[in-house]
Write a protein that holds these residues in place. Structure first.
Motif, PDB file in Angstrom:
ATOM      1  N   ILE A 256      43.467  39.724  38.746  1.00  0.00           N
ATOM      2  CA  ILE A 256      43.686  38.286  38.610  1.00  0.00           C
ATOM      3  C   ILE A 256      43.920  37.664  39.977  1.00  0.00           C
ATOM      4  O   ILE A 256      43.356  36.616  40.299  1.00  0.00           O
ATOM      5  CB  ILE A 256      44.868  38.008  37.664  1.00  0.00           C
ATOM      6  CG1 ILE A 256      44.503  38.446  36.239  1.00  0.00           C
ATOM      7  CG2 ILE A 256      45.248  36.539  37.673  1.00  0.00           C
ATOM      8  CD1 ILE A 256      45.654  38.421  35.268  1.00  0.00           C
ATOM      9  N   VAL A 257      44.756  38.311  40.842  1.00  0.00           N
ATOM     10  CA  VAL A 257      45.112  37.721  42.128  1.00  0.00           C
ATOM     11  C   VAL A 257      43.952  37.840  43.114  1.00  0.00           C
ATOM     12  O   VAL A 257      43.579  36.868  43.772  1.00  0.00           O
ATOM     13  CB  VAL A 257      46.387  38.388  42.698  1.00  0.00           C
ATOM     14  CG1 VAL A 257      46.663  37.926  44.113  1.00  0.00           C
ATOM     15  CG2 VAL A 257      47.568  38.098  41.797  1.00  0.00           C
TER      16      VAL A 257
ATOM     17  N   CYS B 108      45.814  44.945  36.443  1.00  0.00           N
ATOM     18  CA  CYS B 108      45.521  43.623  35.853  1.00  0.00           C
ATOM     19  C   CYS B 108      45.947  42.499  36.782  1.00  0.00           C
ATOM     20  O   CYS B 108      45.205  41.530  36.983  1.00  0.00           O
ATOM     21  CB  CYS B 108      46.219  43.477  34.501  1.00  0.00           C
ATOM     22  SG  CYS B 108      45.536  44.550  33.233  1.00  0.00           S
ATOM     23  N   VAL B 109      47.122  42.623  37.390  1.00  0.00           N
ATOM     24  CA  VAL B 109      47.595  41.597  38.317  1.00  0.00           C
ATOM     25  C   VAL B 109      46.680  41.542  39.536  1.00  0.00           C
ATOM     26  O   VAL B 109      46.341  40.467  40.035  1.00  0.00           O
ATOM     27  CB  VAL B 109      49.059  41.858  38.717  1.00  0.00           C
ATOM     28  CG1 VAL B 109      49.500  40.951  39.848  1.00  0.00           C
ATOM     29  CG2 VAL B 109      49.970  41.670  37.513  1.00  0.00           C
TER      30      VAL B 109
ATOM     31  N   VAL C 134      49.427  47.512  34.496  1.00  0.00           N
ATOM     32  CA  VAL C 134      49.929  46.172  34.795  1.00  0.00           C
ATOM     33  C   VAL C 134      49.558  45.788  36.223  1.00  0.00           C
ATOM     34  O   VAL C 134      49.115  44.671  36.495  1.00  0.00           O
ATOM     35  CB  VAL C 134      51.458  46.104  34.570  1.00  0.00           C
ATOM     36  CG1 VAL C 134      52.042  44.796  35.079  1.00  0.00           C
ATOM     37  CG2 VAL C 134      51.788  46.274  33.097  1.00  0.00           C
ATOM     38  N   ILE C 135      49.716  46.749  37.187  1.00  0.00           N
ATOM     39  CA  ILE C 135      49.389  46.464  38.596  1.00  0.00           C
ATOM     40  C   ILE C 135      47.895  46.183  38.738  1.00  0.00           C
ATOM     41  O   ILE C 135      47.495  45.257  39.468  1.00  0.00           O
ATOM     42  CB  ILE C 135      49.833  47.650  39.485  1.00  0.00           C
ATOM     43  CG1 ILE C 135      51.364  47.743  39.500  1.00  0.00           C
ATOM     44  CG2 ILE C 135      49.299  47.516  40.895  1.00  0.00           C
ATOM     45  CD1 ILE C 135      51.877  49.000  40.169  1.00  0.00           C
TER      46      ILE C 135
END
Length: 151
Positions: free
Chosen positions: A18-19, A14-15, A11-12
Motif C-alpha cells: 500500500i505504501v 500488505c502495508v 501485515v508488513i
C-alpha cells in the motif's frame, strides 16, 4: 529475540504494497537485501578482526608465560657447564702422574740366507722402498732440457 510470526509478516507485506506500491516493491526489496548483505559482511569482518586480535593476545600471553618459565628455571648455560667439566677433568689429569706406556716390540725381518750376514732391520723399514718407483720414460723426460733453454 524478534518473535515475528507469519501473521506479522503478512501485515508488513500488505502495508509495504500500500505504501510503496506494487510497481516499486521489487526494487525496494532488492535494495533492502543488498543493505542486509553489506551489514552481514561488515559484521563478519569485524568478528574476524576481533578473533584475530584475541589470538594474538593469547599468543603473546603464551610467549610471556614461556619467558617466565625459562627465567624461573634459572639461567643455565649448558656450554658453560660443559666447559667447566672439561676443565675439571683436565686439571685432574694434570694432577695425576703420567705412567710411561709400554712400547710393543718391533718385529724384526728374517735373514735372507744363512751364508749372508745382514743387519737386523725392522719390518716397517724393510717393506717401505727408499725411492718411489718412477717409470723410466718419466726419468728421461725430466732430465732432458726443453728446446730453446740454456742448460
Amino acid at each position: 529475540m524478534f518473535d515475528i510470526g507469519w501473521t506479522e509478516i503478512m501485515v508488513i507485506v500488505c502495508v509495504a504494497i500500500i505504501v510503496v506500491g506494487p510497481k516499486d516493491l521489487p526494487r525496494m526489496l532488492r535494495t533492502v537485501g543488498q543493505m542486509i548483505g553489506k551489514a552481514r559482511r561488515l559484521s563478519r569482518e569485524f568478528q574476524s578482526t576481533f578473533n584475530e586480535a584475541i589470538r594474538e593476545a593469547e599468543q603473546q600471553a603464551g610467549i610471556d608465560e614461556m619467558r617466565k618459565q625459562v627465567e624461573a628455571a634459572g639461567n643455565t648455560n649448558p656450554l658453560g657447564d660443559l666447559k667447566k667439566s672439561i676443565e675439571a677433568e683436565q686439571s685432574a689429569k694434570a694432577a695425576k702422574p703420567v705412567a710411561p706406556e709400554a712400547v710393543p716390540p718391533v718385529p724384526m725381518a728374517t735373514a735372507p740366507a744363512a751364508d749372508q750376514v745382514a743387519d737386523p732391520v725392522p719390518v716397517e723399514a724393510a717393506s717401505v722402498p727408499s725411492e718411489p718407483a718412477v717409470p723410466a720414460s718419466a726419468k728421461t723426460a725430466a732430465t732432458v732440457a726443453p728446446e730453446g733453454s740454456k742448460a
